[in-house]
Design a protein around this motif. Structure first.
Motif, PDB file in Angstrom:
ATOM      1  N   ASP A 785       0.821  -1.207   0.000  1.00 58.32           N
ATOM      2  CA  ASP A 785       0.000   0.000   0.000  1.00 58.32           C
ATOM      3  C   ASP A 785       0.860   1.264   0.000  1.00 58.32           C
ATOM      4  OD1 ASP A 785      -2.336  -1.409  -0.096  1.00 58.32           O
ATOM      5  OD2 ASP A 785      -2.730  -1.316   2.071  1.00 58.32           O
ATOM      6  N   GLY A 786       1.976   1.213  -0.748  1.00 62.29           N
ATOM      7  CA  GLY A 786       2.831   2.386  -0.885  1.00 62.29           C
ATOM      8  C   GLY A 786       3.756   2.639   0.282  1.00 62.29           C
ATOM      9  N   LYS A 787       3.807   1.748   1.282  1.00 62.95           N
ATOM     10  CA  LYS A 787       4.660   1.942   2.454  1.00 62.95           C
ATOM     11  C   LYS A 787       5.599   0.749   2.597  1.00 62.95           C
ATOM     12  CE  LYS A 787       1.001   4.434   4.909  1.00 62.95           C
ATOM     13  NZ  LYS A 787       0.152   4.469   6.138  1.00 62.95           N
ATOM     14  N   PRO A 788       6.831   0.995   3.115  1.00 67.39           N
ATOM     15  CA  PRO A 788       7.738  -0.128   3.369  1.00 67.39           C
ATOM     16  C   PRO A 788       7.114  -1.118   4.351  1.00 67.39           C
ATOM     17  CG  PRO A 788       8.903   1.965   3.528  1.00 67.39           C
ATOM     18  CD  PRO A 788       7.447   2.302   3.460  1.00 67.39           C
ATOM     19  N   TRP A 789       7.310  -2.397   4.057  1.00 67.88           N
ATOM     20  CA  TRP A 789       6.743  -3.433   4.944  1.00 67.88           C
ATOM     21  C   TRP A 789       7.673  -4.649   4.910  1.00 67.88           C
ATOM     22  CZ3 TRP A 789       5.425  -8.170   6.285  1.00 67.88           C
ATOM     23  CH2 TRP A 789       4.500  -8.354   7.318  1.00 67.88           C
ATOM     24  N   THR A 790       8.380  -4.859   6.001  1.00 64.57           N
ATOM     25  CA  THR A 790       9.274  -6.023   6.094  1.00 64.57           C
ATOM     26  C   THR A 790       9.080  -6.785   7.396  1.00 64.57           C
ATOM     27  OG1 THR A 790      11.015  -4.631   7.031  1.00 64.57           O
ATOM     28  CG2 THR A 790      11.066  -5.008   4.641  1.00 64.57           C
ATOM     29  N   GLU A 791       8.143  -6.403   8.231  1.00 65.55           N
ATOM     30  CA  GLU A 791       7.941  -7.100   9.496  1.00 65.55           C
ATOM     31  C   GLU A 791       6.520  -6.860   9.997  1.00 65.55           C
ATOM     32  OE1 GLU A 791       9.905  -4.067  12.621  1.00 65.55           O
ATOM     33  OE2 GLU A 791      11.222  -4.865  11.055  1.00 65.55           O
ATOM     34  N   THR A 792       6.045  -7.797  10.795  1.00 64.52           N
ATOM     35  CA  THR A 792       4.718  -7.652  11.398  1.00 64.52           C
ATOM     36  C   THR A 792       4.822  -6.894  12.709  1.00 64.52           C
ATOM     37  OG1 THR A 792       4.876  -9.679  12.709  1.00 64.52           O
ATOM     38  CG2 THR A 792       4.069  -9.897  10.446  1.00 64.52           C
ATOM     39  N   SER A 793       3.694  -6.499  13.209  1.00 63.70           N
ATOM     40  CA  SER A 793       3.634  -6.025  14.586  1.00 63.70           C
ATOM     41  C   SER A 793       3.714  -7.226  15.515  1.00 63.70           C
ATOM     42  CB  SER A 793       2.335  -5.253  14.826  1.00 63.70           C
ATOM     43  OG  SER A 793       2.244  -4.133  13.974  1.00 63.70           O
ATOM     44  N   PHE A 794       4.195  -7.015  16.717  1.00 63.51           N
ATOM     45  CA  PHE A 794       4.171  -8.077  17.716  1.00 63.51           C
ATOM     46  C   PHE A 794       2.804  -8.073  18.392  1.00 63.51           C
ATOM     47  CE2 PHE A 794       8.309 -10.004  18.032  1.00 63.51           C
ATOM     48  CZ  PHE A 794       9.098  -9.145  17.273  1.00 63.51           C
ATOM     49  N   VAL A 795       2.181  -9.243  18.474  1.00 62.21           N
ATOM     50  CA  VAL A 795       0.818  -9.344  18.991  1.00 62.21           C
ATOM     51  C   VAL A 795       0.759 -10.353  20.119  1.00 62.21           C
ATOM     52  CG1 VAL A 795      -0.207  -8.674  16.800  1.00 62.21           C
ATOM     53  CG2 VAL A 795       0.180 -11.095  17.279  1.00 62.21           C
ATOM     54  N   ALA A 796      -0.097 -10.094  21.065  1.00 63.50           N
ATOM     55  CA  ALA A 796      -0.315 -11.024  22.178  1.00 63.50           C
ATOM     56  C   ALA A 796      -1.414 -12.011  21.811  1.00 63.50           C
ATOM     57  CB  ALA A 796      -0.665 -10.244  23.433  1.00 63.50           C
ATOM     58  N   LEU A 797      -1.356 -12.536  20.593  1.00 62.36           N
ATOM     59  CA  LEU A 797      -2.316 -13.514  20.095  1.00 62.36           C
ATOM     60  C   LEU A 797      -1.565 -14.776  19.732  1.00 62.36           C
ATOM     61  CD1 LEU A 797      -4.350 -11.116  17.778  1.00 62.36           C
ATOM     62  CD2 LEU A 797      -4.957 -11.844  20.092  1.00 62.36           C
ATOM     63  N   ASN A 798      -2.299 -15.769  19.246  1.00 65.76           N
ATOM     64  CA  ASN A 798      -1.670 -17.034  18.874  1.00 65.76           C
ATOM     65  C   ASN A 798      -1.353 -17.124  17.396  1.00 65.76           C
ATOM     66  OD1 ASN A 798      -1.611 -18.191  21.484  1.00 65.76           O
ATOM     67  ND2 ASN A 798      -3.785 -18.699  21.310  1.00 65.76           N
ATOM     68  N   SER A 799      -1.610 -16.055  16.619  1.00 64.07           N
ATOM     69  CA  SER A 799      -1.238 -16.055  15.209  1.00 64.07           C
ATOM     70  C   SER A 799      -1.112 -14.626  14.722  1.00 64.07           C
ATOM     71  CB  SER A 799      -2.260 -16.810  14.354  1.00 64.07           C
ATOM     72  OG  SER A 799      -3.495 -16.135  14.337  1.00 64.07           O
ATOM     73  N   VAL A 800      -0.252 -14.450  13.719  1.00 62.76           N
ATOM     74  CA  VAL A 800      -0.058 -13.147  13.097  1.00 62.76           C
ATOM     75  C   VAL A 800       0.273 -13.397  11.635  1.00 62.76           C
ATOM     76  CG1 VAL A 800       2.392 -13.081  13.767  1.00 62.76           C
ATOM     77  CG2 VAL A 800       1.188 -10.951  13.211  1.00 62.76           C
ATOM     78  N   SER A 801      -0.256 -12.563  10.740  1.00 61.61           N
ATOM     79  CA  SER A 801      -0.105 -12.805   9.309  1.00 61.61           C
ATOM     80  C   SER A 801       0.275 -11.522   8.586  1.00 61.61           C
ATOM     81  CB  SER A 801      -1.405 -13.346   8.704  1.00 61.61           C
ATOM     82  OG  SER A 801      -1.817 -14.520   9.325  1.00 61.61           O
ATOM     83  N   THR A 802       0.715 -11.693   7.335  1.00 61.11           N
ATOM     84  CA  THR A 802       0.920 -10.557   6.450  1.00 61.11           C
ATOM     85  C   THR A 802      -0.443  -9.945   6.134  1.00 61.11           C
ATOM     86  OG1 THR A 802       0.868 -12.100   4.603  1.00 61.11           O
ATOM     87  CG2 THR A 802       3.034 -11.432   5.392  1.00 61.11           C
ATOM     88  N   PRO A 803      -0.462  -8.657   5.740  1.00 66.65           N
ATOM     89  CA  PRO A 803      -1.755  -8.022   5.416  1.00 66.65           C
ATOM     90  C   PRO A 803      -2.379  -8.629   4.161  1.00 66.65           C
ATOM     91  CG  PRO A 803       0.072  -6.564   4.894  1.00 66.65           C
ATOM     92  CD  PRO A 803       0.669  -7.716   5.633  1.00 66.65           C
ATOM     93  N   GLU A 804      -3.655  -8.349   3.943  1.00 66.50           N
ATOM     94  CA  GLU A 804      -4.347  -8.870   2.768  1.00 66.50           C
ATOM     95  C   GLU A 804      -3.721  -8.325   1.489  1.00 66.50           C
ATOM     96  OE1 GLU A 804      -8.506  -8.328   2.813  1.00 66.50           O
ATOM     97  OE2 GLU A 804      -8.826  -9.349   4.739  1.00 66.50           O
ATOM     98  N   GLU A 805      -3.747  -9.172   0.433  1.00 67.79           N
ATOM     99  CA  GLU A 805      -3.211  -8.839  -0.881  1.00 67.79           C
ATOM    100  C   GLU A 805      -1.752  -8.398  -0.803  1.00 67.79           C
ATOM    101  OE1 GLU A 805      -5.717  -6.193  -3.042  1.00 67.79           O
ATOM    102  OE2 GLU A 805      -7.511  -7.431  -2.787  1.00 67.79           O
ATOM    103  N   PHE A 806      -1.008  -9.069   0.046  1.00 66.00           N
ATOM    104  CA  PHE A 806       0.427  -8.789   0.180  1.00 66.00           C
ATOM    105  C   PHE A 806       1.168  -9.465  -0.973  1.00 66.00           C
ATOM    106  CE2 PHE A 806       4.637  -9.840   1.966  1.00 66.00           C
ATOM    107  CZ  PHE A 806       5.080  -8.558   2.270  1.00 66.00           C
ATOM    108  N   LYS A 807       2.151  -8.770  -1.537  1.00 64.59           N
ATOM    109  CA  LYS A 807       2.895  -9.284  -2.690  1.00 64.59           C
ATOM    110  C   LYS A 807       4.388  -9.258  -2.412  1.00 64.59           C
ATOM    111  CE  LYS A 807      -0.470  -7.837  -6.188  1.00 64.59           C
ATOM    112  NZ  LYS A 807      -0.665  -7.116  -7.472  1.00 64.59           N
TER     113      LYS A 807
END
Length: 873
Positions: A785-807
């Protein structure tokens, strides 16, 4: 006077003018090729051919005694009173004999017709006598009561009753024997039941069919003792094979059955364990019989004569069972008339009862017979009866002929064949591909306990769904449409029948396969099993999940499905609108040319390209809409698995599965009892209603299990160089254009619950994406979406994913993407799963080579940027 014509060379009657017998003999000679062939064969088969009746053979000379002799005599008297054709023969198969060799005046391997069965009162008591015809000439029986025997002089009253007044021709062509002598000299008695049409009493029902492929399912195999049988087969090792190579003396083999038994117990802590069900018998032809009044039935099963000139083969062992079911139960289950199992979870199924088995009758034989039969079976109108004819051994193909003789009218219908799907698969472990994940639980040698197997998710996984939306069944098939489906899942090894337990002599050098103790090679029993679990809900149904959770206390069936309740008018209206919308979508898909597929969804070659084909970004979205691979089975969720008791085939029966459940689907996961073993298999899914099965493709989806442990739990990038000690995974994309990718890091919430409660911040999870050629965090080479993206946020959940329509763009040369999963703080130990879904071919594997570039540069860059993407959420 012209000379009289010579008599027929072979068969002839006592009347010179009768010619039917020579013509009949000529027909047999034509059928079998020569006149000489008519001198061999089965007396029982000849009687069936000549009379159209059914034949039973009563073995004599075995287990003789007072009660058995009395029972057989009473049977013989009853048969004679009913006018059945009777005969006796002396079969000598122990050595090579010629027809006609005599035993006390009687010829062996020939038949003697029984003409009378009499009980005569004498001065010494009752005497049981049998009159036989001396068809083959000679003096006949030379013992007591034979021609010329002095016994007649001792009992003149018997002579008066039986012999006096008989013509000389009759006396010359017949002889009498006392029942005890007959039972000791003759080896068998033939009983041919004939059903006369004179009184219009008997009705005959004839059913012809073929045993071909899956319908040659063989005899029923009960679940009890299968593990012991497989272990015994595994222990059958040729003594010629040395245990340690060379000329060493082979070690005695003792199969360790405890592994399989202990595994079954361990699986019970995580899933509902069922013993292996029968894998083939249910596919045999089945015929349902109903009656309105109490009816006596005689059943006969014949196979095509395989010993004709055109066949020149031996007949098979054949058999059939008669199973009764209460009529009220059969009517309720009228959509599912097929009998799939005679057991439920290893215990006899009380809803079905085997009332007759032709292989276990009083006159059954273990030798191959062209005809087997059951007589005097009484049918009750309160029950429905199912006849299952089959060869004793599986895959013995041929034609069969089933007949039923009844004294009342019957309703006989054939149950339609099962719908079957066959999908090949394999457990492999080569380079970056590992699908040999092993069972749900594995034994930890260090902890001396069974634990969850993190690699179980890497086994092949198959999605079982309906072939069309549930609402389409309602509209197309009417309100009385079938709303449930019976399913039999079979996993059969195809690489080798004895792969389940390789010979101990060949595996003695492998420490993981054979343990040596007291000069005995103890072989670990290797088996296969299958697990079934509900697939995750589709996106369309996920929005209703909260409403379903509120009703968890409602009554459910064996699959965890809510039992039907009264629906409000508002909900009914909304549901009807939803159904109409789904039906319209289904009709549009049908017009687009979609076809049913067993392994994948096929598209009509003449149809226009779909929107997903024209738009690759939507294609990967469709791929990601497939259920994610099952990573682990929680104890509280519904699941079933087999007990790993068989080395070659495992099976599971799912009874009356609601089609609503199959709209989301069931996941089928075959596995072996050990991790890392290779093997091929075929997944078979047999149902009584159309379904679809497709493998979750490895080309677009892959899941690997990993662990943060000692030296590999470096935490996030703020920990300096330690963060690069985290496990690293190499992702190689084979597309020339940008790839649509979904990367997910997840963990087992149950296993992490204790640590997360103590330190929810430190146990947060996330991951980084970098280049292998330049291991530097947060470079501006990836954008979303026009912004640098090389890492996820850290979450206190049991799963974390890349954003939708990630390429991800393609990388040049031999460069690869590196995925680094981490916890927020270092020192947090535990397992995790890394899943990748992509719209093209790719490979994902653990990087075992360590860091090659980026050391201090990465440190500096990380310190300069601070937390960066590592935000707390």
């Amino acid at each position: 006077t012209p000379p009289s014509p010579p008599p027929p060379r072979y068969a002839r009657t006592s009347e010179a003018g009768e010619v039917f017998l020579p013509f009949l003999e000529k027909a047999y000679a034509k059928l079998h090729g020569t006149y000489e062939s008519c001198g061999r064969g089965s007396i029982a088969e000849a009687l069936v051919d000549l009379t159209g009746g059914t034949v039973s053979k009563i073995a004599l000379g075995k287990e003789r005694g007072g009660e058995r002799d009395r029972f057989l005599w009473d049977e013989l008297v009853a048969f004679a009173a009913r006018g059945h054709v009777l005969g006796a023969g002396i079969s000598d198969m122990s050595q090579v004999t010629t027809e006609g060799e005599e035993t006390q005046g009687l010829r062996r391997n020939l038949a003697y017709p029984i003409l009378e069965v009499r009980e005569v009162e004498a001065t010494t008591g009752e005497i049981r006598l049998v009159k036989l015809q001396n068809t083959w000439g000679g003096e006949g029986w030379k013992g007591d009561w034979g021609a010329g025997s002095t016994t007649w002089e001792d009992y003149p009253e018997v002579y008066t009753e039986l012999i006096e007044g008989a013509s000389p021709e009759e006396i010359a062509s017949t002889f009498w024997m006392e029942w005890g002598s007959l039972a000791s000299v003759f080896t068998k008695v033939y009983v041919c039941r004939t059903f006369s049409d004179e009184e219009d009493k008997w009705r005959q029902y004839c059913l012809a069919g073929d045993w071909v492929g899956k319908t040659a399912g063989g005899a029923y195999k009960a679940s009890a003792g299968k593990a012991a049988a497989a272990a015994a087969e595994a222990a059958a090792v040729p003594e010629s094979e040395p245990a340690t190579g060379g000329s060493a003396k082979p070690l005695p083999v003792k199969v360790d059955e405890g592994d399989s038994a202990n595994l079954a117990k361990a699986l019970q802590k995580q899933s509902t364990v069922r013993p292996d069900a029968d894998a083939y018998w249910f596919n045999n032809p089945q015929f349902q019989i109903r009656c309105d009044t109490r009816t006596t039935v005689h059943l006969s099963l014949m196979q095509q004569d395989r010993r004709l000139r055109s066949q020149l083969r031996e007949n098979y062992n054949i058999s059939f069972e008669v199973v009764k079911t209460k009529k009220i139960i059969a009517d309720i289950n009228s959509d599912h008339p097929r009998i799939w199992e005679l057991e439920q979870e290893g215990v006899a199924d009380l809803s079905h009862e085997v009332v007759s088995d032709s292989s276990r009758g009083p006159y059954s034989s273990h030798l191959p017979q062209r005809e087997v039969s059951v007589s005097n079976l009484v049918l009750d109108p309160l029950y429905v009866y199912t006849v299952i004819p089959h060869p004793t051994q599986r895959l013995r193909e041929g034609k069969y002929f089933l007949r039923a003789f009844a004294d009342q009218n019957l309703e006989v219908t054939q149950i339609r064949e099962t719908t079957s799907l066959f999908l090949p698969g394999s457990w492999d472990k080569v380079s970056d591909r590992d699908t040999s994940g092993g069972p749900l639980r594995v034994y930890d040698e260090k902890a001396k306990a069974w634990k969850e197997n993190a690699k179980w998710c890497q086994n092949p996984q198959f999605l079982l769904t309906t072939t069309k939306p549930r609402t389409a069944y309602d509209v197309d098939d009417g309100p009385n449409a079938c709303k449930t489906v019976d399913i039999k899942i079979v996993v059969r090894r195809t690489d080798s029948k004895k792969k389940g337990a390789v010979a101990a002599n060949k595996r003695a050098s492998r420490d993981d396969g054979v343990r040596k103790s007291s000069n005995i090679a103890v072989e670990k029993f290797t088996s296969i099993g299958v697990a079934v679990v509900k697939a995750p809900m589709s996106d369309k149904d996920a929005k209703h999940a909260s409403q379903r959770r509120k009703q968890q206390d409602a009554k459910v069936n064996a699959l965890g499905q809510r039992l039907p309740t009264k629906e409000s008018s508002l909900k009914a209206a909304r549901r009807k609108q939803e159904q109409l919308r789904e039906e319209q979508e289904f009709a549009e898909r049908q017009q687009a040319g979609l076809k049913k597929g067993a392994q994948q969804s096929y598209i009509d070659e003449d149809a226009e390209m779909t929107e997903e084909q024209m738009n690759p970004s939507k294609a990967v979205k469709a791929a990601t809409n497939l259920p994610d691979r099952k990573l682990m089975i929680a104890k509280e969720e519904w699941s079933l698995c087999t007990d790993h008791s068989s080395a070659d085939v495992t099976s599971m029966y799912l009874r009356k599965v609601d089609l609503d459940t199959l709209s989301d689907g069931l996941l089928i996961i075959p596995s072996m009892s050990e991790r890392g073993l290779k093997g091929g298999f075929t997944l078979e899914v047999h149902t009584d209603y159309p379904v679809k099965v497709e493998e979750l493709p490895e080309a677009t989806s892959k899941t690997l299990s990993g662990e943060w442990g000692d030296g590999t739990s470096g935490g996030n990038h703020l920990n300096g160089a330690d963060w690069k000690k985290n496990p690293k995974y190499l992702l190689n994309l084979n597309n020339s254009d940008d790839s649509n990718v979904k990367i997910t890091l997840s963990r087992n919430g149950k296993s992490w619950a204790k640590d997360c409660t103590k330190d929810s911040i430190g146990c947060m999870i996330g991951f980084y994406i970098m280049r292998q050629s330049n291991m530097v965090r947060d470079q501006d080479f990836l954008y979303h979406d026009g912004k640098p993206w090389t890492e996820t946020s850290f979450v206190a959940l049991n799963s974390v994913s890349t954003p939708e329509e990630f390429k991800l763009p393609p990388l040049g040369g031999d460069d690869s993407y590196v995925i680094v999963p981490t916890t927020f703080d270092s020192g947090k130990k535990g397992g995790f799963f890394l899943s990748v879904v992509c719209d093209g071919d790719f490979s994902l594997k653990l990087d075992k080579g360590g860091d090659k570039k980026g050391g201090k540069e990465g440190e500096a860059e990380g310190s300069k940027r601070g937390l960066g993407g590592g935000k707390r959420k």
